[in-house]
Design an enzyme around this catalytic site. Structure first.
Site, PDB file in Angstrom:
ATOM      1  N   HIS A   1       0.948  -1.131   0.045  1.00  0.00           N
ATOM      2  CA  HIS A   1       0.064  -0.055   0.137  1.00  0.00           C
ATOM      3  C   HIS A   1       0.913   1.100  -0.059  1.00  0.00           C
ATOM      4  O   HIS A   1       1.739   1.261   0.546  1.00  0.00           O
ATOM      5  CB  HIS A   1      -0.877  -0.042   1.291  1.00  0.00           C
ATOM      6  CG  HIS A   1      -1.870  -0.964   1.201  1.00  0.00           C
ATOM      7  ND1 HIS A   1      -2.904  -1.200   2.166  1.00  0.00           N
ATOM      8  CD2 HIS A   1      -2.044  -2.026   0.278  1.00  0.00           C
ATOM      9  CE1 HIS A   1      -3.726  -2.090   1.669  1.00  0.00           C
ATOM     10  NE2 HIS A   1      -3.317  -2.787   0.630  1.00  0.00           N
TER      11      HIS A   1
ATOM     12  N   GLU B   1       1.099   3.911   1.862  1.00  0.00           N
ATOM     13  CA  GLU B   1       1.638   4.164   3.204  1.00  0.00           C
ATOM     14  C   GLU B   1       2.720   3.484   3.524  1.00  0.00           C
ATOM     15  O   GLU B   1       3.842   4.006   4.066  1.00  0.00           O
ATOM     16  CB  GLU B   1       0.373   4.281   4.140  1.00  0.00           C
ATOM     17  CG  GLU B   1      -0.663   5.316   3.803  1.00  0.00           C
ATOM     18  CD  GLU B   1      -1.947   4.493   3.115  1.00  0.00           C
ATOM     19  OE1 GLU B   1      -1.627   3.665   2.140  1.00  0.00           O
ATOM     20  OE2 GLU B   1      -3.100   4.806   3.435  1.00  0.00           O
TER      21      GLU B   1
ATOM     22  N   CYS C   1      -5.783   2.153   5.570  1.00  0.00           N
ATOM     23  CA  CYS C   1      -6.531   1.226   6.068  1.00  0.00           C
ATOM     24  C   CYS C   1      -5.907   0.622   7.440  1.00  0.00           C
ATOM     25  O   CYS C   1      -4.946   1.272   7.735  1.00  0.00           O
ATOM     26  CB  CYS C   1      -6.603  -0.011   4.979  1.00  0.00           C
ATOM     27  SG  CYS C   1      -4.807  -0.741   5.022  1.00  0.00           S
TER      28      CYS C   1
ATOM     29  N   CYS D   1      -1.984  -0.012   7.007  1.00  0.00           N
ATOM     30  CA  CYS D   1      -1.363   1.190   7.231  1.00  0.00           C
ATOM     31  C   CYS D   1      -1.488   1.925   8.387  1.00  0.00           C
ATOM     32  O   CYS D   1      -0.442   2.487   8.575  1.00  0.00           O
ATOM     33  CB  CYS D   1      -1.986   2.046   5.808  1.00  0.00           C
ATOM     34  SG  CYS D   1      -1.469   0.991   4.213  1.00  0.00           S
TER      35      CYS D   1
HETATM   36 ZN   LIG Z   1      -3.479   0.237   3.671  1.00  0.00          ZN
END
Ligand SMILES: [Zn+2]
Length: 172
Positions: free
Chosen positions: A69, A71, A99, A102
């Site tokens: 992801h 991040e 999310c 992250c």
């Molecule tokens: Zn994430």
């Protein structure tokens, strides 16, 4: 609840500034460019002392890595750039609400602050599971469709024993 509303319970950094606007715009720019480059619509930037340490787009499909992801990729790159595993003193800007993965990565990285633009509902409308995972985490694990099973074998505590006795350990 957004904007400049603050109470005595509000921690420092909970309000937003024009500088935050600019860094969020940078994260959004990375996210949109990332789509054009064949990735997912997410971008993130790690900033410390007013300087960009690392910026990244989502690389899940390009790297065949479900944890890549934006991040997480930005946190990894920032740590490499600063040669550290702690991003204390830094802010993580994300084009969309982090999310659970992250958000946990941000906690482990010890960033001072997380600031995001779009939210989990925007992500859901684009076909992403952020909101679903947040809701799953709020439910009792026994109700999950995919079991998470604790089975305490005799050696379960062994790695922690080894860790506690290891005088040269690097705490984190
Ligand atoms: Zn994430």
């Amino acid at each position: 609840m957004t904007g400049h509303f603050e109470t005595s319970d509000t921690p420092p950094g909970a309000s937003v500034s024009p500088e935050d606007d600019a860094w969020l715009a940078r994260a959004v720019e990375i996210a949109s460019q990332n789509v054009a480059d064949g990735g997912g619509p997410f971008g993130a930037v790690v900033v410390r002392e007013g300087v960009e340490v690392a910026g990244a787009g989502n690389r899940v499909t390009r790297d065949l890595d479900p944890t890549a992801h934006a991040e997480v990729v930005a946190i990894r790159a920032a740590c490499q750039a600063l040669n550290t595993f702690s991003l204390a003193g830094a802010t993580l800007y994300a084009s969309c609400e982090p999310c659970p993965l992250c958000l946990s990565a941000a906690l482990w990285a010890r960033v001072d602050r997380v600031v995001f633009a779009a939210d989990r509902h925007d992500a859901e409308r684009a076909g992403f599971d952020d909101r679903e995972f947040y809701e799953l985490l709020e439910r009792d694990r026994s109700t999950w469709p995919n079991p998470v099973v604790e089975h305490r074998i005799a050696r379960a505590g062994e790695p922690f024993e080894v860790w506690r006795k290891h005088t040269a350990r690097i705490p984190y």
